[in-house]
Motif scaffolding. Structure first.
Motif, PDB file in Angstrom:
ATOM      1  N   LYS A  72       0.807  -1.213   0.000  1.00 32.26           N
ATOM      2  CA  LYS A  72       0.000   0.000   0.000  1.00 32.26           C
ATOM      3  C   LYS A  72       0.844   1.268   0.000  1.00 32.26           C
ATOM      4  O   LYS A  72       0.389   2.308  -0.481  1.00 32.26           O
ATOM      5  CB  LYS A  72      -0.951   0.010   1.212  1.00 32.26           C
ATOM      6  N   VAL A  73       2.054   1.182   0.558  1.00 26.39           N
ATOM      7  CA  VAL A  73       2.925   2.351   0.641  1.00 26.39           C
ATOM      8  C   VAL A  73       4.279   1.996   0.039  1.00 26.39           C
ATOM      9  O   VAL A  73       4.928   1.045   0.488  1.00 26.39           O
ATOM     10  CB  VAL A  73       3.104   2.814   2.099  1.00 26.39           C
ATOM     11  N   LEU A  74       4.702   2.760  -0.967  1.00 25.49           N
ATOM     12  CA  LEU A  74       5.999   2.560  -1.593  1.00 25.49           C
ATOM     13  C   LEU A  74       6.741   3.883  -1.630  1.00 25.49           C
ATOM     14  O   LEU A  74       6.273   4.863  -2.225  1.00 25.49           O
ATOM     15  CB  LEU A  74       5.840   2.017  -3.018  1.00 25.49           C
ATOM     16  N   SER A  75       7.902   3.909  -0.999  1.00 22.02           N
ATOM     17  CA  SER A  75       8.723   5.115  -0.957  1.00 22.02           C
ATOM     18  C   SER A  75      10.139   4.760  -1.385  1.00 22.02           C
ATOM     19  O   SER A  75      10.836   4.019  -0.691  1.00 22.02           O
ATOM     20  CB  SER A  75       8.711   5.701   0.461  1.00 22.02           C
ATOM     21  N   LEU A  76      10.546   5.264  -2.545  1.00 21.66           N
ATOM     22  CA  LEU A  76      11.889   5.050  -3.080  1.00 21.66           C
ATOM     23  C   LEU A  76      12.512   6.437  -3.272  1.00 21.66           C
ATOM     24  O   LEU A  76      12.343   7.064  -4.315  1.00 21.66           O
ATOM     25  CB  LEU A  76      11.832   4.293  -4.410  1.00 21.66           C
ATOM     26  N   VAL A  77      13.218   6.925  -2.276  1.00 22.41           N
ATOM     27  CA  VAL A  77      13.655   8.319  -2.225  1.00 22.41           C
ATOM     28  C   VAL A  77      15.171   8.415  -2.273  1.00 22.41           C
ATOM     29  O   VAL A  77      15.880   7.695  -1.557  1.00 22.41           O
ATOM     30  CB  VAL A  77      13.117   9.001  -0.943  1.00 22.41           C
ATOM     31  N   SER A  78      15.668   9.301  -3.137  1.00 23.67           N
ATOM     32  CA  SER A  78      17.112   9.610  -3.218  1.00 23.67           C
ATOM     33  C   SER A  78      17.956   8.369  -3.462  1.00 23.67           C
ATOM     34  O   SER A  78      18.980   8.148  -2.813  1.00 23.67           O
ATOM     35  CB  SER A  78      17.584  10.304  -1.925  1.00 23.67           C
ATOM     36  N   LEU A  79      17.530   7.573  -4.430  1.00 23.99           N
ATOM     37  CA  LEU A  79      18.274   6.357  -4.762  1.00 23.99           C
ATOM     38  C   LEU A  79      19.078   6.491  -6.046  1.00 23.99           C
ATOM     39  O   LEU A  79      19.794   5.573  -6.425  1.00 23.99           O
ATOM     40  CB  LEU A  79      17.318   5.163  -4.893  1.00 23.99           C
ATOM     41  N   GLY A  80      18.932   7.618  -6.752  1.00 25.13           N
ATOM     42  CA  GLY A  80      19.635   7.784  -8.020  1.00 25.13           C
ATOM     43  C   GLY A  80      18.993   7.008  -9.152  1.00 25.13           C
ATOM     44  O   GLY A  80      19.644   6.738 -10.170  1.00 25.13           O
ATOM     45  N   LEU A  81      17.723   6.641  -9.040  1.00 23.86           N
ATOM     46  CA  LEU A  81      17.025   5.899 -10.095  1.00 23.86           C
ATOM     47  C   LEU A  81      16.879   6.768 -11.332  1.00 23.86           C
ATOM     48  O   LEU A  81      16.522   7.946 -11.238  1.00 23.86           O
ATOM     49  CB  LEU A  81      15.659   5.436  -9.593  1.00 23.86           C
ATOM     50  N   LYS A  82      17.112   6.187 -12.511  1.00 24.33           N
ATOM     51  CA  LYS A  82      17.157   6.946 -13.762  1.00 24.33           C
ATOM     52  C   LYS A  82      16.163   6.389 -14.769  1.00 24.33           C
ATOM     53  O   LYS A  82      15.639   5.291 -14.623  1.00 24.33           O
ATOM     54  CB  LYS A  82      18.564   6.906 -14.356  1.00 24.33           C
ATOM     55  N   GLY A  83      15.956   7.199 -15.835  1.00 28.53           N
ATOM     56  CA  GLY A  83      15.098   6.764 -16.923  1.00 28.53           C
ATOM     57  C   GLY A  83      13.630   7.031 -16.643  1.00 28.53           C
ATOM     58  O   GLY A  83      13.262   7.606 -15.616  1.00 28.53           O
ATOM     59  N   PRO A  84      12.751   6.613 -17.553  1.00 26.41           N
ATOM     60  CA  PRO A  84      11.317   6.821 -17.356  1.00 26.41           C
ATOM     61  C   PRO A  84      10.796   6.006 -16.174  1.00 26.41           C
ATOM     62  O   PRO A  84      11.355   4.963 -15.826  1.00 26.41           O
ATOM     63  CB  PRO A  84      10.698   6.330 -18.669  1.00 26.41           C
ATOM     64  N   LEU A  85       9.735   6.495 -15.553  1.00 24.59           N
ATOM     65  CA  LEU A  85       9.043   5.710 -14.541  1.00 24.59           C
ATOM     66  C   LEU A  85       8.391   4.530 -15.262  1.00 24.59           C
ATOM     67  O   LEU A  85       7.573   4.728 -16.155  1.00 24.59           O
ATOM     68  CB  LEU A  85       7.984   6.564 -13.847  1.00 24.59           C
ATOM     69  N   PRO A  86       8.753   3.285 -14.928  1.00 24.59           N
ATOM     70  CA  PRO A  86       8.328   2.133 -15.728  1.00 24.59           C
ATOM     71  C   PRO A  86       6.818   1.935 -15.728  1.00 24.59           C
ATOM     72  O   PRO A  86       6.143   2.178 -14.718  1.00 24.59           O
ATOM     73  CB  PRO A  86       9.018   0.944 -15.035  1.00 24.59           C
ATOM     74  N   PRO A  87       6.249   1.475 -16.852  1.00 27.97           N
ATOM     75  CA  PRO A  87       4.811   1.191 -16.898  1.00 27.97           C
ATOM     76  C   PRO A  87       4.409   0.097 -15.921  1.00 27.97           C
ATOM     77  O   PRO A  87       3.228  -0.017 -15.585  1.00 27.97           O
ATOM     78  CB  PRO A  87       4.580   0.770 -18.355  1.00 27.97           C
ATOM     79  N   GLU A  88       5.379  -0.689 -15.451  1.00 32.00           N
ATOM     80  CA  GLU A  88       5.081  -1.726 -14.465  1.00 32.00           C
ATOM     81  C   GLU A  88       4.501  -1.159 -13.170  1.00 32.00           C
ATOM     82  O   GLU A  88       3.958  -1.909 -12.350  1.00 32.00           O
ATOM     83  CB  GLU A  88       6.347  -2.529 -14.156  1.00 32.00           C
ATOM     84  N   ILE A  89       4.598   0.156 -13.002  1.00 32.45           N
ATOM     85  CA  ILE A  89       3.998   0.784 -11.837  1.00 32.45           C
ATOM     86  C   ILE A  89       2.505   0.473 -11.761  1.00 32.45           C
ATOM     87  O   ILE A  89       1.919   0.375 -10.683  1.00 32.45           O
ATOM     88  CB  ILE A  89       4.230   2.314 -11.867  1.00 32.45           C
TER      89      ILE A  89
END
Length: 381
Positions: A72-89
């Motif tokens: 229910k809660v997903l927080s991915l903060v300041s990880l250096g993730l790159k590229g488009p936000l995947p459609p798998e979201i």
């Protein structure tokens, strides 16, 4: 997930038999469960994740996250993730809160995100998202927080924002958004609005009366402000500075019962202030600077303590502290505002095509450099 995160120390001892739901939270990683099912995952770095592999596939990451059916809660903060936000979201159908701030996600918001019908909070701050804020943003019936600040969104805000009847917080500051703001008056739950540092305008937006904080600083609004602000009795912060707003300043704003912070600096507000204007005693910051105000600084705005900040320079007030212009400066500027058309195109057509204007029941003729007898007007845009 352990492999994708490159075995950070906090989970180095995890195995298939680990009791994840009773793992102690750390600065980097926090898990929460309900009835032995993972419901919350918080992973936080410091602009980069200390163990994250450089070629981490965001698609793989979100595909693995989809294996948590009750997340229910997903927080991915300041990880250096790159590229488009995947459609798998879109596969995380149970999500209620999504926070992927302070990464390097770019491109547009994927349309698959509209599958998250339970979403209540969406935070995409401090990324590199581009393009328009899509219409699908209005497809979340339970959304209460929408924050898109510090990206590169452009174009107009979608009218679908008006569908978000549960929305309480709307933050879109520091983007490249432009054009007229949709009518948000019917969003009766809206309390926090921050549109700072965009190119929105020209008309002052329409808002509901339950606002607690309204920030429109540094945009391109050049109309009069809405009278509806006088009914915002819960308003604590109002910052409409660094626009080109015109018309009379509303002294009644100073006495709003909850107001503590007021900034109207850098506009073209007119009007004559008087010493007997009343103010909310809880005001701690008032900035009236660089407008066209005349008269006396109200007694209630005298800086009576070090904790209160009162700024009023750049007007034409009789109090000569904080440098003031001569009265004629504000008077002439106010006259110029009177005949300014509402639309920029109309204003341009007036000055470029007319050699005569009617004002005050008389005709005024242009002699090539000025309007003789009518001070303060110039033939320019």
């Amino acid at each position: 997930m352990k492999q994708l995160l490159n075995f950070p120390e906090e989970i180095s001892s995890w195995s298939d038999n680990a009791d994840f739901c009773n793992t102690e939270p750390s600065q980097i990683l926090t898990l929460s469960c309900y009835e032995d099912s993972i419901t919350q995952l918080h992973v936080t770095g410091n602009n980069w994740f200390p163990h994250l592999i450089q070629d981490l596939s965001a698609v793989s990451l979100f595909s693995n996250l989809a294996s948590f059916p009750d997340l229910k809660v997903l927080s991915l903060v300041s990880l250096g993730l790159k590229g488009p936000l995947p459609p798998e979201i879109g596969k995380l159908s149970s999500l209620e809160i999504l926070n992927v701030s302070s990464n390097y996600f770019d491109g547009s918001i994927p349309r698959e995100i509209s599958s998250l019908k339970n979403l209540q909070t969406l935070i995409l701050d401090y990324n590199r998202f581009t393009g328009q804020v899509p219409d699908l943003i209005g497809s979340f019936p339970a959304l209460t927080v929408l924050s898109l600040k510090n990206n590169s969104f452009s174009g107009q805000l979608p009218n679908s924002l008006t569908n978000l009847g549960s929305l309480r917080t709307l933050v879109i500051s520091a983007n490249n958004l432009s054009g007229q703001v949709p009518v948000l008056h019917n969003l009766t739950n809206l309390q926090v609005v921050d549109f700072e540092d965009n190119n929105l305008g020209p008309q002052f937006p329409s808002f509901p009366t339950k606002l607690i904080s309204l920030v429109l600083r540094k945009n391109k609004f050049y109309s009069a402000i809405s009278d509806g602000l006088k009914s915002c009795y819960q308003l604590q912060k109002l910052d409409i500075s660094l626009n080109e707003l015109i018309g009379p300043f509303l002294p009644s704003l100073l006495s709003l019962p909850s107001l503590t912070y007021l900034d109207i600096a850098g506009n073209k507000f007119t009007g004559k202030l008087s010493q007997n204007i009343s103010c909310n005693t809880d005001l701690v910051f008032v900035n009236l600077s660089e407008n066209r105000l005349t008269g006396e600084l109200p007694d209630c705005l005298q800086p009576d303590s070090k904790s209160r900040v009162i700024l009023y320079g750049g007007n034409c007030l009789s109090r000569r502290y904080q440098q003031q212009h001569p009265y004629s400066f504000c008077h002439n500027e106010a006259l110029a505002v009177i005949i300014s058309p509402q639309k920029q195109q109309e204003k341009k057509a007036l000055w470029e095509s007319s050699s005569c204007i009617k004002y005050g029941g008389r005709n005024w003729w242009w002699n090539g450099t000025s309007w003789p007898g009518l001070s303060g007007f110039q033939k320019k845009i």
